[in-house]
Enzyme design. Structure first.
Site, PDB file in Angstrom:
ATOM      1  N   TYR A   1       0.821  -1.210   0.000  1.00  0.00           N
ATOM      2  CA  TYR A   1       0.000   0.000   0.000  1.00  0.00           C
ATOM      3  C   TYR A   1       0.858   1.266   0.000  1.00  0.00           C
ATOM      4  CZ  TYR A   1      -3.614   3.240   1.803  1.00  0.00           C
ATOM      5  OH  TYR A   1      -4.488   4.286   2.002  1.00  0.00           O
TER       6      TYR A   1
ATOM      7  N   LYS B   1       0.762   4.148  -2.885  1.00  0.00           N
ATOM      8  CA  LYS B   1       0.336   5.511  -2.598  1.00  0.00           C
ATOM      9  C   LYS B   1       1.438   6.517  -2.902  1.00  0.00           C
ATOM     10  CE  LYS B   1      -3.920   5.033  -1.287  1.00  0.00           C
ATOM     11  NZ  LYS B   1      -4.997   5.528  -2.180  1.00  0.00           N
TER      12      LYS B   1
END
Length: 303
Positions: free
Chosen positions: A171, A175
């Protein structure tokens, strides 16, 4: 009401719940016509019934205009059909807000290839696919008009991209990639009248609802309600933000923090070409006195 928003056309991805839903409702309240995209996916990445129709009904009952799209934003053709739906339904596209995503958190030594690939696919590739097709549409429209057009992109990154959460080695880089993708897009699309910005929201969503800290309130004010994020999104989507592009902002509660890019902490120079011993002599003392904090943890190497 923000001036110049009525009649604009927006796409909001991942808009069936949480942040996307709040942003779609805010834009609709500004008079914007909204394509509500939601593939319908559990946090584990399993297909569910899409909640997009419920948000469309909510907007319509309040007097707004909305239509549902249930495609997968990380699928090239689905993403193209999403842009086409906006253009074919309302004659154009003005705003793209990307939210879609899910989690598969693991420590790096426990993460599977599928855990990594699926999260990077939905978050980073999902942003890329919609942005690519939207930017192609705006570029063509600008060339046809012989002048800049109106285009706004709002990407959703996370503070995890900055703090590099230890349990999110999929993640966090996804991001971080969204920030780079957004700033790159902002530079190339400026000549066509299109802005691109990224927000890092702190909000209570399906991804964070189990975390106790996201239940905090300040009297009657719900600090981490998703609705607290949507005013910034509406602003970045508006004519008022024509000169705001390539920016990253943290937003939650009553706070908005505008970030600066990475900067130099200290420079080192050698009078002669570097040798490994020279590098060690300069850098080791510096890092021995420097405390590194990431995601609330003080990082100290053993020994």
């Amino acid at each position: 009401m923000l001036e110049g928003m009525a009649g604009k056309v927006a796409i909001v991805t991942g808009a069936g719940r949480g942040l996307g839903r709040a942003e779609a409702l805010e834009l609709a309240g500004q008079g914007v016509r909204v394509v509500v995209n939601d593939f319908g996916m559990s946090l584990a990445g399993e297909k569910e019934e899409s909640p997009a129709d419920a948000v469309v009904a909510e907007i319509s009952s309040a007097g707004g205009e909305a239509i549902a799209h249930r495609g997968d934003v990380a699928d090239w053709n689905d993403a193209e059909s999403l842009i086409d739906l906006a253009v074919q339904t309302w004659g154009g596209l003005d705003i793209l807000v990307n939210n879609a995503g899910f989690l598969r958190d693991r420590m790096i030594f426990n993460m599977s290839e599928a855990d990594f690939d699926s999260v990077v696919r939905v978050h980073l590739k999902g942003h890329f696919c919609t942005m690519r097709h939207a930017c192609a549409y705006w570029r063509d429209a600008s060339k046809s008009a012989g002048a800049p057009v109106y285009g706004r992109i709002v990407s959703t990154t996370s503070e995890s991209a900055l703090l590099c959460s230890p349990g999110q080695p999929n993640y966090s880089p996804a991001k971080a990639g969204i920030i780079a993708l957004t700033v790159s897009t902002a530079q190339v699309m400026a000549r066509y009248g299109v802005t691109a910005n990224a927000i890092a929201p702190r909000a209570r969503t399906r991804m964070t609802e189990t975390m106790e800290s996201f239940g905090r309130s300040d009297g009657d004010f719900d600090v981490f309600a998703p609705a607290n994020v949507s005013p910034l999104v509406a602003y970045l989507a508006s004519p008022a933000a024509a000169n705001v592009s390539g920016q990253v902002m943290i937003v939650y509660g009553k706070h908005i923090d505008v970030l600066e890019g990475p900067g130099v902490v200290r420079s080192f120079e050698s009078p002669a070409p570097w040798t490994p011993d020279d590098v060690s002599g300069h850098l080791s003392p510096f890092f021995q006195t420097r405390t590194m904090i990431r995601d609330g943890f003080i990082i100290r190497m053993p020994g």
